[in-house]
Every structure is written in structure tokens, then in C-alpha cells.
Design a protein around this motif. Structure first.
Motif, PDB file in Angstrom:
ATOM      1  N   TYR A 261       0.902  -1.249   0.110  1.00 17.25           N
ATOM      2  CA  TYR A 261      -0.069  -0.082   0.168  1.00 17.25           C
ATOM      3  C   TYR A 261       0.886   1.212  -0.025  1.00 17.25           C
ATOM      4  O   TYR A 261       0.247   2.341  -0.021  1.00 17.25           O
ATOM      5  N   GLY A 262       2.146   1.137  -0.296  1.00 14.56           N
ATOM      6  CA  GLY A 262       2.915   2.423  -0.193  1.00 14.56           C
ATOM      7  C   GLY A 262       3.115   3.019   1.120  1.00 14.56           C
ATOM      8  O   GLY A 262       3.375   4.381   1.298  1.00 14.56           O
ATOM      9  N   ILE A 263       3.058   1.965   2.109  1.00  8.63           N
ATOM     10  CA  ILE A 263       3.130   2.722   3.744  1.00  8.63           C
ATOM     11  C   ILE A 263       4.824   2.694   4.264  1.00  8.63           C
ATOM     12  O   ILE A 263       4.939   1.315   4.090  1.00  8.63           O
ATOM     13  N   LYS A 264       5.345   3.494   4.820  1.00 13.32           N
ATOM     14  CA  LYS A 264       6.374   3.093   5.436  1.00 13.32           C
ATOM     15  C   LYS A 264       5.920   3.413   7.186  1.00 13.32           C
ATOM     16  O   LYS A 264       5.839   4.432   7.539  1.00 13.32           O
ATOM     17  N   LEU A 265       6.230   2.099   7.762  1.00 13.08           N
ATOM     18  CA  LEU A 265       5.768   2.437   9.293  1.00 13.08           C
ATOM     19  C   LEU A 265       6.927   2.846  10.156  1.00 13.08           C
ATOM     20  O   LEU A 265       8.107   2.299  10.314  1.00 13.08           O
ATOM     21  N   LEU A 266       6.620   4.017  10.991  1.00 12.84           N
ATOM     22  CA  LEU A 266       7.881   4.341  11.860  1.00 12.84           C
ATOM     23  C   LEU A 266       7.566   3.840  13.240  1.00 12.84           C
ATOM     24  O   LEU A 266       6.518   4.413  13.765  1.00 12.84           O
ATOM     25  N   ALA A 267       8.449   3.021  13.763  1.00 12.88           N
ATOM     26  CA  ALA A 267       8.019   2.063  14.969  1.00 12.88           C
ATOM     27  C   ALA A 267       8.674   3.152  15.966  1.00 12.88           C
ATOM     28  O   ALA A 267       7.942   3.035  17.141  1.00 12.88           O
ATOM     29  N   ALA A 268       9.834   3.843  16.015  1.00 18.43           N
ATOM     30  CA  ALA A 268      10.333   4.465  17.059  1.00 18.43           C
ATOM     31  C   ALA A 268      10.520   5.967  16.777  1.00 18.43           C
ATOM     32  O   ALA A 268      11.283   6.757  17.361  1.00 18.43           O
ATOM     33  N   ASP A 269       9.938   6.580  15.920  1.00 20.40           N
ATOM     34  CA  ASP A 269       9.882   7.845  15.233  1.00 20.40           C
ATOM     35  C   ASP A 269       8.412   8.421  15.095  1.00 20.40           C
ATOM     36  O   ASP A 269       7.573   7.481  15.120  1.00 20.40           O
ATOM     37  N   TYR A 270       8.321   9.533  14.596  1.00 16.88           N
ATOM     38  CA  TYR A 270       7.216   9.981  13.752  1.00 16.88           C
ATOM     39  C   TYR A 270       7.469  10.819  12.813  1.00 16.88           C
ATOM     40  O   TYR A 270       8.504  11.505  12.868  1.00 16.88           O
ATOM     41  N   PRO A 271       6.682  10.905  11.816  1.00 18.00           N
ATOM     42  CA  PRO A 271       6.943  11.860  10.652  1.00 18.00           C
ATOM     43  C   PRO A 271       6.353  13.049  10.693  1.00 18.00           C
ATOM     44  O   PRO A 271       5.522  13.543  11.646  1.00 18.00           O
ATOM     45  N   THR A 272       6.703  14.043   9.815  1.00 15.16           N
ATOM     46  CA  THR A 272       6.444  15.402   9.938  1.00 15.16           C
ATOM     47  C   THR A 272       6.271  15.950   8.397  1.00 15.16           C
ATOM     48  O   THR A 272       6.903  14.967   7.667  1.00 15.16           O
ATOM     49  N   PRO A 273       5.340  16.925   8.073  1.00 16.86           N
ATOM     50  CA  PRO A 273       5.646  17.363   6.825  1.00 16.86           C
ATOM     51  C   PRO A 273       6.903  17.650   6.302  1.00 16.86           C
ATOM     52  O   PRO A 273       7.302  17.198   4.976  1.00 16.86           O
ATOM     53  N   VAL A 274       7.923  18.154   7.161  1.00 17.40           N
ATOM     54  CA  VAL A 274       9.127  18.428   6.642  1.00 17.40           C
ATOM     55  C   VAL A 274      10.021  17.358   6.289  1.00 17.40           C
ATOM     56  O   VAL A 274      10.638  17.211   5.222  1.00 17.40           O
ATOM     57  N   THR A 275       9.722  16.234   6.948  1.00 14.70           N
ATOM     58  CA  THR A 275      10.638  14.957   6.937  1.00 14.70           C
ATOM     59  C   THR A 275      10.128  14.270   5.759  1.00 14.70           C
ATOM     60  O   THR A 275      10.750  13.535   4.737  1.00 14.70           O
ATOM     61  N   VAL A 276       8.745  14.432   5.422  1.00 13.78           N
ATOM     62  CA  VAL A 276       8.192  13.618   4.485  1.00 13.78           C
ATOM     63  C   VAL A 276       8.356  14.275   2.982  1.00 13.78           C
ATOM     64  O   VAL A 276       8.898  13.703   1.912  1.00 13.78           O
ATOM     65  N   ILE A 277       8.533  15.587   2.994  1.00 13.98           N
ATOM     66  CA  ILE A 277       8.838  16.406   1.952  1.00 13.98           C
ATOM     67  C   ILE A 277      10.270  16.009   1.346  1.00 13.98           C
ATOM     68  O   ILE A 277      10.606  15.966   0.204  1.00 13.98           O
ATOM     69  N   ASN A 278      11.015  16.078   2.356  1.00 21.89           N
ATOM     70  CA  ASN A 278      12.459  15.469   2.055  1.00 21.89           C
ATOM     71  C   ASN A 278      12.764  14.386   1.652  1.00 21.89           C
ATOM     72  O   ASN A 278      13.338  14.113   0.419  1.00 21.89           O
TER      73      ASN A 278
END
Length: 332
Positions: A261-278
Motif C-alpha cells: 500500500y505504499g506505507i512506511k511504518l515508523l516504529a520508534a519515530d514519527y513523521p512531519t511534513p518537513v521530513t516527508v517532503i525531504n
């Protein structure tokens, strides 16, 4: 057929520009690509596969010369031209939501219900799911059986780019003025967006709810939505909670399902718009999923957060995935 004539209507928009870039590296063999716009963009030059392509005026297009046409413009233009183009024999992929609630036209979220692509023959038009719907249902499909959902609540944090280039430019201009000690100016948004949070006016709850019900096939699903416009340039952030009639666990998931499904699970962190755009800029396209847990006050309820690039991923990549599946598996 092994090669295709394709057109992009709205080539100079944010999603259109990202789509053209992705098309250059797609699995499709493109024999000919045309870029189509209005009077304002006619004659503009766009690079594709080492060549300069000139944007054509939409009023002077021979639709019958294309196998597939992407509509990534506003609904007014789509309403005016899409059926005309479809009647000429080409297949329309509509990203504007114009036909999303039309029962005769398939509403597609690739990887979730793409078998319905076979129904394109009804009217030669395919509607692609709204980005809010796409992100939520891709994540939910990786965690549970969509048909067994019982209750669903989605909170959307909407970025300025969801309002197009004008939204991005206004947020940039307001931020610059405020940082230089000048008052913010509002010409597009009704109130100051920079360093602020606004009630969102873009999201139509009825449209989102009915799209989710159509795609899941669960017309009794209880769905509630909250949406806020936040001072972020790019990215869609969602906080989702759901219950299902099937027992749920938050401890063990299949990585292959997330990959599907095009998903990346972050187990020990969390995403932000900045990290995703990078990540998107580094060609690591995915929906970032994190903080999957049972609700403290309601153990049968599961919560998670997710972030994705609303332009490159939810806009352009999902469109391209739809086209690749359609032309590879359903069109002779």
C-alpha cells in the motif's frame, strides 16, 4: 498496445508538473505526450525527456488523437471538456473529483479497489480518489479489513499547497512580512494563515464521506471529519481513529502489506511534513505511518497518525499508479 499517446490537462499546475516529472520515469512507454492548458498558459515551455514541450490551448485540441488524458485542473474546465474528450474515444483520468459521486463512473484508489478499472468502458472516464481519502484508506487497508470497519474519525491538517500556488504564495508572503515587522496581507485567504490556524473551507465532508463509503463498499460506515488549515506549505497530516467488527492488534503487522500500500511504518519515530517532503525529494515516495495504538479511554479503538506529500504522492503518484494499472491490465 505497447506505446501510448497521452495528454495532461493542467500541465502548469502543481500536480500537473509533478505528474509530468513522474511520467518521464514511469513504466509506461509513451509514444507522444501533449501538455494542455488555457489561454494563460498557452505557449509555455515544459521540459520532458530532454525535449521542450509547448503547452497547447485546450480549445484547439483533437481529443481523438490520445489514448489517455489526465485532468488535473479545476472542476469548471473538467466539466466543460472531459466528457467531450471521452466521447472522442480517449480515456479520462479525473483527479478533480468532478465525477467522484457518479455511480456510472468507477471511483478508484489503486491497490485498494483497482479491479473496478475494468468499468472504465462505461463512459471512458475514471475518477481517482480525493487525497484525503487516498491517504486514510491506504493506511487503514494496511491495518485492517476495510469492509469490517465500524466507526471512523479523521482529523486533517491541511497545508497551503492544497489550495494551489496561490495558497503557497500567500503563506510565503505573509510569513516574510511578519518576520520583517510588517502586518500580514490577506488577498487569498480570509484571515492571516502565517503562524496561525484556520477553519478549512476546502474539504467538503459529504464528498469525503461518500467517497470512503463507495471505495470500501460499506455504506453504513459511521464517519466523522475535522479539518483545519495550518501554516505548512506542503504535506497532508492525518490523525485517524477507528473501530472494526474484527479483533485488532497493534503489536504485529506484515511489512509486505505496508509495502503493497505504499506505507512506511515508523516504529520508534514519527513523521512531519518537513521530513516527508525531504524524503519525496530524495525519491523515497511513501505515506509515513506512526503512533499506532489503542485509545486509552476506549480499548477497542485504534489510533494512528500519517503524513504524505499531497502534491507528488497523493496527487501525481496515485494518478500514475492508476494509469499504469489501467493501461497494463485493462486496456487492449
Amino acid at each position: 498496445m505497447s506505446s501510448w499517446n497521452i495528454a495532461v490537462v493542467g500541465a502548469n499546475g502543481q500536480v500537473g508538473s509533478a505528474l509530468i516529472e513522474l511520467l518521464e520515469h514511469s513504466s509506461l512507454t509513451i509514444d507522444h505526450l501533449d501538455l494542455i492548458g488555457s489561454d494563460n498558459s498557452e505557449g509555455d515551455i515544459v521540459r520532458f525527456a530532454g525535449k521542450n514541450l509547448t503547452i497547447k490551448n485546450i480549445d484547439r485540441v483533437d481529443w481523438s488523437s490520445y489514448h489517455l488524458v489526465f485532468f488535473v485542473v479545476n472542476q469548471d474546465i473538467t466539466n466543460k471538456y472531459a466528457r467531450l474528450a471521452a466521447e472522442s474515444g480517449c480515456i479520462i483520468l479525473d483527479a478533480t473529483g468532478t465525477f467522484a459521486l457518479d455511480d456510472t463512473i468507477p471511483l478508484i484508489l489503486p491497490k485498494v479497489n483497482e479491479s473496478l478499472l475494468a468499468e472504465y468502458r462505461n463512459e471512458n472516464i475514471i475518477s481517482v480518489a480525493n487525497p484525503i481519502v487516498s491517504q486514510a484508506l491506504r493506511c487503514l487497508a494496511s491495518l485492517t479489513d476495510l469492509e469490517k470497519l465500524d466507526r471512523l474519525h479523521i482529523t486533517n491538517l491541511i497545508s497551503a499547497s492544497c489550495y494551489g500556488k496561490k495558497g503557497v504564495n500567500e503563506l510565503a508572503g505573509q510569513s516574510a512580512r511578519l518576520l520583517n515587522g510588517l502586518p500580514a496581507e490577506n488577498s487569498f485567504f480570509t484571515k492571516q494563515l502565517a503562524f496561525n490556524v484556520l477553519t478549512d473551507s476546502l474539504v467538503d465532508d459529504e464528498v469525503i464521506v461518500e467517497q470512503i463509503r463507495r471505495i470500501t463498499g460499506n455504506y453504513q460506515l459511521s464517519i466523522t471529519l475535522d479539518s483545519m488549515l495550518v501554516p505548512v506549505f506542503y504535506g497532508l497530516t492525518q490523525s485517524v481513529s477507528f473501530t472494526s467488527v474484527a479483533p485488532q492488534s497493534t503489536e504485529q503487522y506484515d511489512e509486505l502489506v505496508f509495502e503493497k500500500y505504499g506505507i512506511k511504518l515508523l516504529a520508534a519515530d514519527y513523521p512531519t511534513p518537513v521530513t516527508v517532503i525531504n524524503n519525496e525529494q530524495n525519491k523515497n515516495q511513501s505515506i509515513m505511518l506512526a503512533n499506532v495504538h489503542h485509545s486509552y479511554g476506549s480499548q477497542e479503538q485504534i489510533q494512528f497518525m500519517s503524513v504524505s506529500d499531497n502534491i507528488r504522492y497523493l496527487g501525481a503518484k496515485i494518478l500514475l499508479e492508476t494509469a499504469e494499472s489501467l493501461l497494463t491490465n485493462y486496456v487492449d
